[in-house]
Enzyme design. Structure first.
Site, short mmCIF file in Angstrom:
data_model
loop_
_atom_site.label_atom_id
_atom_site.label_comp_id
_atom_site.label_asym_id
_atom_site.label_seq_id
_atom_site.Cartn_x
_atom_site.Cartn_y
_atom_site.Cartn_z
N GLU A 288 0.82 -1.21 0.00
CA GLU A 288 0.00 0.00 0.00
C GLU A 288 0.86 1.26 0.00
O GLU A 288 0.44 2.30 -0.51
CB GLU A 288 -0.91 -0.03 1.24
CG GLU A 288 -2.10 0.87 1.19
CD GLU A 288 -3.17 0.49 2.22
OE1 GLU A 288 -4.03 -0.35 1.91
OE2 GLU A 288 -3.12 1.00 3.35
N HIS A 309 7.40 -27.31 -1.21
CA HIS A 309 6.72 -28.44 -1.85
C HIS A 309 5.52 -27.98 -2.66
O HIS A 309 4.67 -28.79 -3.03
CB HIS A 309 6.32 -29.46 -0.79
CG HIS A 309 7.51 -30.11 -0.14
ND1 HIS A 309 7.85 -31.41 -0.33
CD2 HIS A 309 8.47 -29.59 0.67
CE1 HIS A 309 8.95 -31.69 0.35
NE2 HIS A 309 9.34 -30.61 0.97
N LYS A 423 -14.40 1.42 -3.95
CA LYS A 423 -15.48 1.80 -3.02
C LYS A 423 -16.49 2.71 -3.72
O LYS A 423 -17.69 2.55 -3.55
CB LYS A 423 -14.89 2.55 -1.81
CG LYS A 423 -14.06 1.69 -0.88
CD LYS A 423 -13.71 2.51 0.36
CE LYS A 423 -12.56 1.89 1.12
NZ LYS A 423 -12.07 2.77 2.20
#
Lengths: 448, 448
Positions: A288, A309, A423
């Site tokens: 951010e 793995h 938003k």
């Protein structure tokens, strides 16, 4: 002076020349000056820089008192928050205790995190966990209007009122919000909730050592004084802009150099599962702060040997776009001695009597060399011990490295303008009053 | 024909031209032929391709019988395995139940995973969870000599013998290993452990629908017949090489095109936390299959809206190296209706009475448009419902997409030679007999 935490750069030697780090000293000097003289972009959000010295001691005492009360009267402590109001507390608790804290805790309340998604399943599960338990809630939101925590707070306040009544609900809600303004502050004042402050000059991702992080961390029984003392020591350690004496700044330089050399992804690696959420905290901090203006390293993470793995093949031999930053914990406080098997079915008797930490360390050494040979460089951050003091030191290390690194990159490390874009669209699509103009255009794009 | 699961490519429209996908049809045809005629690299490991039709029905019945027995006599079921012997079972269980399964489960045993790290803390915590509980163990290892699971198996077998005696221990250990050879198979035969087979022609990361995954999944109470039926339906759906009618193959094409256009990282995104471990399974599948010869997309993951508040800034506005693959779950089986607040403190009363899933969907729509505007394209995989059938379908979708994608990329999607490099170094550094020659050279490099 012996540093508690050290950066080992020897495993980038084949990838970065020694003079490259030295060549960044002038940029570091400039970044250091901008930061300490508060002349750079985002200089209104530098409260974290001196927080370990200047923090509100009285509030910290109150946090400890309140945490004791909660430990005594609560089985399930629900922390409502998202982003910086969520990751720090969870990361610290899981690192100092365990990712399995809620399965293992005995003398302290279970701590769960709500209001960090829009999932009905997630919220219903929190409500299911409340059944038959004494619940307290800590709602953390500067404004009180962020969608995810606000919805969760509605639900949990309702639940409390229904189960323990309005009066007791007031005693069981703890609010961490703006010191003076905002709707949540207003509500808290009217209802008489115990409140704590989100400082004005500290952004969410830098807030773990404020009340935002400290209250839940204290409730889980972690040593918040130790955290603050470690951070204070780091504040002193990393005050010297000379990169020869400042591992925090050298880390900022090395990652910028690797980015400029085409390494687009920084993979944070640990050999202890308890570090997993710390990597998530670190991802927000760096992602951010630096991911803007088309720039920045993409922060990713893995736990080894687990992910050797799964992602190991890629790291060893896939696209050469990565470098690793390994956080090595010396003494985790746990010991396990490998047993002897008379039949030696698995052929591991050569390890019998050895502590597992010894094997883990050899796995690290074998991996860092194999990855270097395969073309993936590693930075190594060595932490001698898993405890609150060293974690506080480390939190500050990363915060300051992030600020310096962002300035070297040429961005404002303290804003996050891009977070608003989704938003705005979401509010328009949800029909929020005031967003009518955008709605039709967005719906047309979705349905085309 | 209506497909149960669909790939929506409209949000890459501004980034990839329509003719680019069509242009890959010849490469898809070639890959399809290599796969189905078993003429491509790795053709000895194609058992997964027809597994949903050809799987061992008798063993599957036995798995269900044994799972019922374990559910009746076990409080804590410990699954020992790493990589493909770990991720599939955990991912399926957490998706179909919950990431909080162990906190919430009532009628089925807790299921925990051991032997997937070299952490003393992790192993000690498993042993602590055993206290006072009826424990059974499922050890999953083709050879029986992989370090991590072998060490955990030593510890847990010891624990069982000490707490319930040798005879009862034999009844409480379930072994999933090679059908005929290997030290673990030998031990199981001698001790009389109930055993299940790791097929020879299916690699670890493709093994979730074999006994490797199915036994733990069944113990957790998930519907393994539903999984197999869904996979069988997908096997039929994705049999047509024409990319107009094959979303699985179109996914393989789209991600290769985005890689060739400079998108180095594929970010798998879901709006439901229960998908988090499925992303880890997907990371191994694609990372290990494609990350070789200096090639491949780096697989990363995020949960939204959670990580929109941490990585969202980077995705919106950072380095343009990413594309997203969103897995959208239609009906999760959970409903939560947002309540009304007479005071409307948070300003969210315009959402009162709406289901949370509606808000979550608008968050997706708002995000996918915002990210496209910011320069990050998205592929969208739509899953109508969270259940075993659709998950089985989806598992096969990703497995086959991975095979086709790997062949288009020009690699052998079925080997993992790079995974051995760190192990060789580790064994040498640990002083394993037979590795003496390498040891001195490695130690010199570490100490220089």
């Amino acid at each position: 002076m012996q540093q508690p935490i050290t950066l080992d750069t020897r495993y980038i030697d084949g990838f970065v020349r020694a003079h490259e780090i030295a060549a960044l000293q002038p940029q570091v000097d400039a970044a250091h000056t901008m930061l300490h003289q508060k002349t750079g972009p985002g200089h209104d959000f530098l409260g974290w820089l001196t927080l370990p010295r200047d923090y509100d001691k009285e509030e910290c005492l109150r946090i400890k008192t309140v945490a004791k009360r909660i430990q005594a009267d609560t089985d399930l402590f629900i922390v409502i928050g998202i982003g910086g109001s969520y990751l720090g507390a969870r990361a610290v608790t899981e690192f100092l205790h365990s990712p399995n804290y809620n399965l293992l805790c005995k003398d302290t309340p279970r701590v769960v995190f709500a209001g960090n998604s829009i999932s009905a399943q997630a919220l219903n599960e929190i409500l299911a966990l409340c059944e038959g338990r004494r619940v307290s809630v800590n709602v953390i939101s500067k404004s009180g209007t962020t969608t995810e925590p606000a919805i969760a707070f509605r639900a949990l306040r309702d639940h409390l009122v229904k189960t323990v009544g309005a009066e007791e609900t007031r005693r069981r809600i703890y609010v961490t919000t703006d010191r003076v303004k905002g709707t949540l502050k207003g509500l808290a004042d009217r209802e008489g909730y115990e409140t704590f402050a989100v400082p004005d000059d500290i952004g969410g991702r830098f807030s773990v050592l404020t009340a935002v992080g400290l209250l839940p961390i204290a409730v889980a029984g972690c040593d918040i004084d130790g955290l603050m003392a470690g951070a204070a020591a780091a504040m002193e350690s990393f005050d010297n802009p000379d990169i020869h004496f400042n591992d925090c700044y050298r880390y900022a330089c090395a990652r910028n150099i690797l980015l400029r050399r085409g390494r687009a992804v920084e993979l944070m690696v640990s050999y202890e599962p308890c570090w997993a959420m710390m990597s998530e905290w670190w991802k927000q901090l760096f992602g951010e702060s630096e991911g803007k203006d088309g720039k920045g390293l993409y922060p990713a993470s893995a736990i080894f040997s687990t992910d050797l793995h799964s992602l190991g093949q890629f790291i060893q031999d896939g696209s050469r776009i990565l470098f690793e930053t390994a956080v090595l914990i010396g003494d985790t406080g746990d010991t396990f001695i490998i047993g002897n098997d008379p039949e030696d079915i698995d052929g591991l008797n050569f390890l019998a009597g050895k502590p597992l930490s010894y094997v883990n360390n050899k796995a690290f050494e074998g991996t860092v060399l194999a990855h270097a040979d395969g073309g993936t460089p590693s930075l190594v951050i060595r932490v001698p011990r898993r405890d609150a003091w060293h974690l506080g030191y480390l939190l500050y290390f990363f915060e300051k490295a992030c600020a310096i690194s962002g300035y070297i990159l040429g961005v404002n490390p303290f804003d996050q303008p891009g977070v608003e874009d989704y938003k705005r669209n979401m509010f328009a699509l949800l029909g929020k009053p005031g967003y009518e103009a955008e709605r039709a255009a967005l719906e047309k794009r979705l349905n085309d």
